[in-house]
Design an enzyme around this catalytic site. Sequence first.
Site, PDB file in Angstrom:
ATOM      1  CE1 TYR A 173      -4.031   2.063   0.805  1.00 13.87           C
ATOM      2  CE2 TYR A 173      -2.652   3.081   2.486  1.00 13.87           C
ATOM      3  CZ  TYR A 173      -3.818   3.067   1.731  1.00 13.87           C
ATOM      4  OH  TYR A 173      -4.742   4.060   1.901  1.00 13.87           O
ATOM      5  CE  LYS A 177      -3.775   4.965  -1.259  1.00  7.99           C
ATOM      6  NZ  LYS A 177      -4.835   5.447  -2.164  1.00  7.99           N
TER       7      LYS A 177
HETATM    8  P1  NDP Z   1     -13.578   2.228   1.244  1.00  2.00           P
HETATM    9  O1  NDP Z   1     -13.040   0.847   1.406  1.00  2.00           O
HETATM   10  O2  NDP Z   1     -14.599   2.724   2.201  1.00  2.00           O
HETATM   11  O3  NDP Z   1     -14.159   2.418  -0.259  1.00  2.00           O
HETATM   12  C1  NDP Z   1     -13.381   2.006  -1.337  1.00  2.00           C
HETATM   13  C2  NDP Z   1     -14.059   2.417  -2.620  1.00  2.00           C
HETATM   14  O4  NDP Z   1     -13.214   2.015  -3.710  1.00  2.00           O
HETATM   15  C3  NDP Z   1     -15.407   1.743  -2.832  1.00  2.00           C
HETATM   16  O5  NDP Z   1     -16.260   2.670  -3.453  1.00  2.00           O
HETATM   17  C4  NDP Z   1     -15.077   0.592  -3.761  1.00  2.00           C
HETATM   18  O6  NDP Z   1     -16.146   0.224  -4.612  1.00  2.00           O
HETATM   19  C5  NDP Z   1     -13.993   1.238  -4.606  1.00  2.00           C
HETATM   20  N1  NDP Z   1     -13.133   0.241  -5.259  1.00  2.00           N
HETATM   21  C6  NDP Z   1     -12.314  -0.669  -4.700  1.00  2.00           C
HETATM   22  N2  NDP Z   1     -11.710  -1.396  -5.652  1.00  2.00           N
HETATM   23  C7  NDP Z   1     -12.145  -0.916  -6.843  1.00  2.00           C
HETATM   24  C8  NDP Z   1     -11.901  -1.255  -8.192  1.00  2.00           C
HETATM   25  N3  NDP Z   1     -11.045  -2.238  -8.526  1.00  2.00           N
HETATM   26  N4  NDP Z   1     -12.544  -0.564  -9.155  1.00  2.00           N
HETATM   27  C9  NDP Z   1     -13.429   0.411  -8.851  1.00  2.00           C
HETATM   28  N5  NDP Z   1     -13.700   0.784  -7.580  1.00  2.00           N
HETATM   29  C10 NDP Z   1     -13.066   0.123  -6.595  1.00  2.00           C
HETATM   30  O7  NDP Z   1     -12.271   3.173   1.225  1.00  2.00           O
HETATM   31  P2  NDP Z   1     -12.053   4.627   1.857  1.00  2.00           P
HETATM   32  O8  NDP Z   1     -13.179   5.520   1.550  1.00  2.00           O
HETATM   33  O9  NDP Z   1     -11.609   4.449   3.251  1.00  2.00           O
HETATM   34  O10 NDP Z   1     -10.756   5.101   1.019  1.00  2.00           O
HETATM   35  C11 NDP Z   1     -10.857   5.843  -0.178  1.00  2.00           C
HETATM   36  C12 NDP Z   1      -9.447   6.234  -0.623  1.00  2.00           C
HETATM   37  O11 NDP Z   1      -8.798   6.981   0.410  1.00  2.00           O
HETATM   38  C13 NDP Z   1      -8.550   5.028  -0.909  1.00  2.00           C
HETATM   39  O12 NDP Z   1      -7.706   5.307  -1.997  1.00  2.00           O
HETATM   40  C14 NDP Z   1      -7.738   4.907   0.371  1.00  2.00           C
HETATM   41  O13 NDP Z   1      -6.496   4.278   0.138  1.00  2.00           O
HETATM   42  C15 NDP Z   1      -7.564   6.375   0.739  1.00  2.00           C
HETATM   43  N6  NDP Z   1      -7.273   6.606   2.141  1.00  2.00           N
HETATM   44  C16 NDP Z   1      -8.135   6.149   3.120  1.00  2.00           C
HETATM   45  C17 NDP Z   1      -7.818   6.364   4.452  1.00  2.00           C
HETATM   46  C18 NDP Z   1      -8.733   5.884   5.554  1.00  2.00           C
HETATM   47  O14 NDP Z   1      -8.321   5.961   6.744  1.00  2.00           O
HETATM   48  N7  NDP Z   1      -9.946   5.426   5.277  1.00  2.00           N
HETATM   49  C19 NDP Z   1      -6.596   7.064   4.841  1.00  2.00           C
HETATM   50  C20 NDP Z   1      -5.796   7.523   3.733  1.00  2.00           C
HETATM   51  C21 NDP Z   1      -6.141   7.291   2.435  1.00  2.00           C
HETATM   52  P3  NDP Z   1     -17.197  -0.969  -4.257  1.00  2.00           P
HETATM   53  O15 NDP Z   1     -18.195  -0.347  -3.297  1.00  2.00           O
HETATM   54  O16 NDP Z   1     -17.800  -1.309  -5.555  1.00  2.00           O
HETATM   55  O17 NDP Z   1     -16.398  -2.061  -3.628  1.00  2.00           O
END
Ligand code: NDP
Length: 266
Positions: A173, A177
């Site tokens: 990861y 990133k």
């Molecule tokens: P969630 O796990 O809550 O949501 C992930 C989202 O990504 C979902 O909408 C999912 O869709 C979609 N997704 C996953 N794989 C794919 C794919 N192959 N193609 C299309 N869509 C995909 O994640 P967060 O909201 O927590 O995180 C969002 C972003 O922020 C990420 O990039 C994460 O790395 C980053 N981030 C998050 C942090 C945190 O603490 N939460 C901290 C720092 C960064 P579906 O519903 O269809 O599965």
Amino acid sequence: METKERTATGVGPDPTHPKPLLGRVAVVTGGSRGIGACIARELASSGATVIVNYVRGAEAAAGVVAQIEASGGKANAEAADVADCPQVAAMFARVKDRHKRLDILINNAGILRDRTFKKMTDDDWTQVISTNLGSVMHCCQAAVPMMLENGWGRIINISSFVGQMGNFGQANYSAAKAGILGFTKTLAIELARYNITVNAVCPGFVATEMWQSVPPNIQEKILDRIPMHRVAKAEEIARGVRFLAVEGDYMTGQSLNINGGVYMGW
Ligand code: NDP
């Protein structure tokens, strides 16, 4: 100024307008849940027509679209696995067909496959790199030609503080990133002359489903590492994204750290 004038070739949004993104079209990858869903709602509330991308969560994506429409906004859901280049190309072709333009791309979709390096498999590595980093390349490749047609564009890549400082059990990861940050800077240099800015947002810990799944004793240890001693609300990340889209005219190649002080780079 009239919306029609503001969306003319090469003209950016007017930040003083109550709906500065009216007439703009935005794609939010992974817009069905968590931070992406908040970003989709935030951009729609500023007037953008939002494409809510998802891979499995059709129902959740439809729910985000319904919320946006109930508030008077415009949105539609689009399925595509962003790790898969042909699926991404097909999705952007549908966006072009339906909306005729694309102004804003938010590369938000991401997954975790946490394991210490000793236990990490090739599959853990490949899945995380292709979903979190390959996706950014695929989406930019499809989106940039449409932004070039507009003479204006905003690309915002959701990275993480983990890409800046590393984190135990996240070699895959953190590499993805950190890769996003290098990619962001290079694309920013290449696209600046076309009025397209490319920036990253680096959230700290955010209160999404991911955070709820952390056991309370571990949550407490994490909170002790954060100077503000709380995790971010997803809305706080979404507001940073909106700022870059609406007001970030002279910002490119930057990382906006919204992390409660957990990492203080310079
Ligand atoms: P969630 O796990 O809550 O949501 C992930 C989202 O990504 C979902 O909408 C999912 O869709 C979609 N997704 C996953 N794989 C794919 C794919 N192959 N193609 C299309 N869509 C995909 O994640 P967060 O909201 O927590 O995180 C969002 C972003 O922020 C990420 O990039 C994460 O790395 C980053 N981030 C998050 C942090 C945190 O603490 N939460 C901290 C720092 C960064 P579906 O519903 O269809 O599965």
